[in-house]
Design a protein around this motif. Structure first.
Motif, PDB file in Angstrom:
ATOM      1  N   LYS A   1       0.833  -1.211   0.000  1.00  0.00           N
ATOM      2  CA  LYS A   1       0.000   0.000   0.000  1.00  0.00           C
ATOM      3  C   LYS A   1       0.863   1.254   0.000  1.00  0.00           C
ATOM      4  O   LYS A   1       0.597   2.198  -0.752  1.00  0.00           O
ATOM      5  CB  LYS A   1      -0.920   0.007   1.225  1.00  0.00           C
ATOM      6  CG  LYS A   1      -2.127  -0.874   1.090  1.00  0.00           C
ATOM      7  CD  LYS A   1      -2.898  -1.014   2.375  1.00  0.00           C
ATOM      8  CE  LYS A   1      -3.380   0.266   2.950  1.00  0.00           C
ATOM      9  NZ  LYS A   1      -4.266   0.077   4.102  1.00  0.00           N
ATOM     10  N   SER A   2       1.877   1.261   0.846  1.00  0.00           N
ATOM     11  CA  SER A   2       2.752   2.437   0.911  1.00  0.00           C
ATOM     12  C   SER A   2       3.497   2.629  -0.399  1.00  0.00           C
ATOM     13  O   SER A   2       3.644   3.756  -0.884  1.00  0.00           O
ATOM     14  CB  SER A   2       3.748   2.277   2.062  1.00  0.00           C
ATOM     15  OG  SER A   2       3.080   2.254   3.290  1.00  0.00           O
ATOM     16  N   ARG A   3       3.977   1.553  -0.992  1.00  0.00           N
ATOM     17  CA  ARG A   3       4.715   1.643  -2.255  1.00  0.00           C
ATOM     18  C   ARG A   3       3.800   2.126  -3.374  1.00  0.00           C
ATOM     19  O   ARG A   3       4.213   2.898  -4.243  1.00  0.00           O
ATOM     20  CB  ARG A   3       5.320   0.281  -2.602  1.00  0.00           C
ATOM     21  CG  ARG A   3       6.145   0.247  -3.851  1.00  0.00           C
ATOM     22  CD  ARG A   3       7.241   1.260  -3.905  1.00  0.00           C
ATOM     23  NE  ARG A   3       8.429   0.834  -3.219  1.00  0.00           N
ATOM     24  CZ  ARG A   3       9.562   1.511  -3.234  1.00  0.00           C
ATOM     25  NH1 ARG A   3       9.671   2.640  -3.914  1.00  0.00           N
ATOM     26  NH2 ARG A   3      10.596   1.095  -2.566  1.00  0.00           N
ATOM     27  N   ILE A  23       1.179   4.179  -3.172  1.00  0.00           N
ATOM     28  CA  ILE A  23       0.963   5.620  -3.044  1.00  0.00           C
ATOM     29  C   ILE A  23       2.256   6.383  -3.331  1.00  0.00           C
ATOM     30  O   ILE A  23       2.242   7.432  -3.986  1.00  0.00           O
ATOM     31  CB  ILE A  23       0.393   5.944  -1.650  1.00  0.00           C
ATOM     32  CG1 ILE A  23      -1.030   5.376  -1.567  1.00  0.00           C
ATOM     33  CG2 ILE A  23       0.388   7.432  -1.385  1.00  0.00           C
ATOM     34  CD1 ILE A  23      -1.664   5.433  -0.229  1.00  0.00           C
ATOM     35  N   CYS A  78      -3.776  10.835   1.915  1.00  0.00           N
ATOM     36  CA  CYS A  78      -3.536   9.394   2.096  1.00  0.00           C
ATOM     37  C   CYS A  78      -2.600   9.127   3.275  1.00  0.00           C
ATOM     38  O   CYS A  78      -2.802   8.189   4.043  1.00  0.00           O
ATOM     39  CB  CYS A  78      -2.953   8.784   0.823  1.00  0.00           C
ATOM     40  SG  CYS A  78      -4.119   8.691  -0.533  1.00  0.00           S
ATOM     41  N   TYR A 128      -3.372   5.500   5.022  1.00  0.00           N
ATOM     42  CA  TYR A 128      -3.342   4.567   3.902  1.00  0.00           C
ATOM     43  C   TYR A 128      -1.915   4.164   3.556  1.00  0.00           C
ATOM     44  O   TYR A 128      -1.701   3.147   2.915  1.00  0.00           O
ATOM     45  CB  TYR A 128      -4.023   5.166   2.670  1.00  0.00           C
ATOM     46  CG  TYR A 128      -5.526   5.216   2.804  1.00  0.00           C
ATOM     47  CD1 TYR A 128      -6.288   4.066   2.704  1.00  0.00           C
ATOM     48  CD2 TYR A 128      -6.177   6.418   3.051  1.00  0.00           C
ATOM     49  CE1 TYR A 128      -7.659   4.105   2.834  1.00  0.00           C
ATOM     50  CE2 TYR A 128      -7.545   6.466   3.185  1.00  0.00           C
ATOM     51  CZ  TYR A 128      -8.281   5.309   3.086  1.00  0.00           C
ATOM     52  OH  TYR A 128      -9.634   5.357   3.227  1.00  0.00           O
ATOM     53  N   ALA A 129      -0.935   4.985   3.957  1.00  0.00           N
ATOM     54  CA  ALA A 129       0.477   4.684   3.710  1.00  0.00           C
ATOM     55  C   ALA A 129       1.284   5.069   4.948  1.00  0.00           C
ATOM     56  O   ALA A 129       0.852   5.888   5.748  1.00  0.00           O
ATOM     57  CB  ALA A 129       0.969   5.464   2.490  1.00  0.00           C
ATOM     58  N   ASP A 130       2.436   4.462   5.082  1.00  0.00           N
ATOM     59  CA  ASP A 130       3.318   4.710   6.214  1.00  0.00           C
ATOM     60  C   ASP A 130       4.250   5.881   5.890  1.00  0.00           C
ATOM     61  O   ASP A 130       5.128   5.775   5.046  1.00  0.00           O
ATOM     62  CB  ASP A 130       4.127   3.444   6.514  1.00  0.00           C
ATOM     63  CG  ASP A 130       4.957   3.558   7.773  1.00  0.00           C
ATOM     64  OD1 ASP A 130       4.953   4.630   8.408  1.00  0.00           O
ATOM     65  OD2 ASP A 130       5.602   2.553   8.135  1.00  0.00           O
ATOM     66  N   ILE A 190       7.990   5.849   3.827  1.00  0.00           N
ATOM     67  CA  ILE A 190       8.143   6.628   2.597  1.00  0.00           C
ATOM     68  C   ILE A 190       9.285   7.636   2.741  1.00  0.00           C
ATOM     69  O   ILE A 190      10.046   7.856   1.800  1.00  0.00           O
ATOM     70  CB  ILE A 190       6.812   7.313   2.217  1.00  0.00           C
ATOM     71  CG1 ILE A 190       5.819   6.255   1.731  1.00  0.00           C
ATOM     72  CG2 ILE A 190       7.020   8.388   1.156  1.00  0.00           C
ATOM     73  CD1 ILE A 190       4.449   6.776   1.419  1.00  0.00           C
TER      74      ILE A 190
END
Length: 145
Positions: free
Chosen positions: A56-58, A60, A78, A83-85, A89
């Motif tokens: 999910k993180s990748r 976004i 997000c 939704y992402a870390d 990131i």
């Protein structure tokens, strides 16, 4: 009469483009959380959850930084909504951490001798070729691989 407060979230423009993919990944996450872990080691039960969170993180990260398909407002939304870390990131932006699998692999307090995880060692420098990370199941996330 006082106004009624609602918990409605206002989604930024472009949300409808990424929503199906994020919903699909959320469904996979729920499935991974409910999956029975009979016969697995304690750490192996969490590996699918780490992999989906990374995915999910990748997703976004790639939409905003690589392909520039989403706006900064949607990207920040997000991250704020979880939704992402955000921390993962931030590491991906630094040189040498472009392929980092999870943050636990670089924390020295979680490893023997205050070093990093074995998955961070390039494959050509390893003594054993087939090694899985104990924390997330990664086979190798060193930048030189």
């Amino acid at each position: 009469m006082p106004k009624v407060k609602t918990n409605r979230i206002k989604y930024p423009a472009g949300w409808e483009l990424i929503e199906p993919s994020l919903r699909e990944l959320d469904a996979k996450m729920r499935e991974a959380e409910l999956d029975p872990h009979d016969g697995k080691r304690k750490c192996e039960a969490l590996w699918p959850i780490f992999k989906i969170a990374h995915q999910k993180s990748r997703y976004i990260f790639d939409l905003y930084h690589k392909r520039t398909d989403i706006s900064k407002e949607l990207y920040e939304f997000c991250l704020d909504q979880g939704y992402a870390d955000r921390n993962l990131i931030a590491k991906w932006k630094k040189p040498g951490y472009e392929r980092l699998c999870c943050l636990r692999c670089i924390q020295p307090r979680d490893h023997n001798f205050a070093t990093t995880c074995v998955c961070r060692v390039p494959k050509h420098l390893r003594e054993e070729k087939d090694v899985e990370c104990v924390h997330c199941g990664c086979m190798g996330c060193a930048s030189g691989d």
